[in-house]
Design an enzyme around this catalytic site. Structure first.
Site, PDB file in Angstrom:
ATOM      1  CG  ASP A 103      -1.824  -1.134   1.332  1.00 20.14           C
ATOM      2  OD1 ASP A 103      -2.138  -1.696   0.276  1.00 20.14           O
ATOM      3  OD2 ASP A 103      -2.249  -1.471   2.452  1.00 20.14           O
TER       4      ASP A 103
HETATM    5  N1  URA Z   1      -1.053  -5.822   4.117  1.00 14.12           N
HETATM    6  C1  URA Z   1      -1.566  -4.578   4.096  1.00 14.12           C
HETATM    7  O1  URA Z   1      -2.594  -4.317   4.715  1.00 14.12           O
HETATM    8  N2  URA Z   1      -0.912  -3.645   3.387  1.00 14.12           N
HETATM    9  C2  URA Z   1       0.232  -3.866   2.726  1.00 14.12           C
HETATM   10  O2  URA Z   1       0.792  -2.967   2.108  1.00 14.12           O
HETATM   11  C3  URA Z   1       0.751  -5.183   2.753  1.00 14.12           C
HETATM   12  C4  URA Z   1       0.090  -6.138   3.455  1.00 14.12           C
END
Ligand code: URA
Length: 231
Positions: A103
């Site tokens: 993310d």
């Molecule tokens: N899980 C999440 O919630 N975000 C990420 O970026 C990776 C794994």
């Protein structure tokens, strides 16, 4: 592979442009001047000099990057910088694929490769590779809840159950969480399911590849012995 295709694949210019420069004598192959753009070369064996610089080529690149917050895991984005803005020469000349996105507000280990089989072996759910995250969250909860069966929704709202997650306690509001899947917002959703909210998230390892002391925004090639585990 044809010399003009080789150079244009590596973004030295269009086929037409590189052909023009090859004909003008800007290219050497294994120490010999080559003026025919259709000359066949073996990119992994032949040493190509173009415009006085040796051309780097590798058909099996595996880069590890420490992604900072604010960068998206995508090839392009209208609003934000992408992780590819962090990658310089010679790797920026290759079509690198992201082996597991993070993310925009997550930091940590991202793997990039130009080799289809490496990509597949890293991200395929059948390969059962643990992705390890350092997680901070705001409210204390019973950590057993994280390893009990739970049903979550993936990015397309299909239900799934995280398979054998592993938890290591660091303190009351931080853990290492290792998961085998890489579903949309998976760690955040798992913590939410337990009644808390992620405040900081960083991926620290993918299988045996550990982020270690690689600084934010930096990248390097994964050691051959670790890369081999994915080949
Ligand atoms: N899980 C999440 O919630 N975000 C990420 O970026 C990776 C794994």
């Amino acid at each position: 592979m044809r010399l003009d295709r080789f150079l244009s694949n590596l973004k030295y210019g269009s086929r037409k442009d590189v052909s023009k420069w090859i004909k003008k004598g800007y290219c050497d192959v294994n120490g010999e001047a080559v003026k025919d753009p259709s000359t066949k070369i073996d990119p992994m064996k032949d040493k190509v000099i173009y415009d006085d610089n040796e051309v780097f080529y590798n058909d099996s690149i595996l880069l590890m990057l420490n992604k900072p917050k604010g960068y998206v895991s995508a090839n392009s984005d209208r609003e934000h910088k992408t992780i590819f803005d962090l990658i310089g020469e010679p790797y920026s000349r290759f079509d690198l694929h992201i082996a597991g996105r993070l993310d925009i507000d997550t930091e940590g280990l991202i793997l990039l490769t130009n080799k289809g089989s490496l990509l597949h072996n890293i991200i395929s759910p059948n390969k059962n590779i643990y992705k390890k995250y350092y997680v901070e969250y705001d409210k204390v909860f019973d950590l057993n809840k994280l390893i009990e069966p739970m049903e979550l929704l993936d990015g397309k709202d299909y239900p799934y159950n995280p398979f054998t997650p592993k938890v290591e306690v660091i303190n009351e509001t931080s853990i290492h969480l290792s998961i085998k899947e890489g579903k949309f917002h998976q760690v955040k959703r798992m913590i939410e399911h337990c009644g808390s909210t992620v405040t900081y998230l960083k991926r620290v390892a993918i299988g045996d590849i550990e982020l270690g002391d690689l600084e934010l925004k930096r990248y390097k090639e994964v050691d051959d012995n670790k890369k081999r585990l994915f080949e």
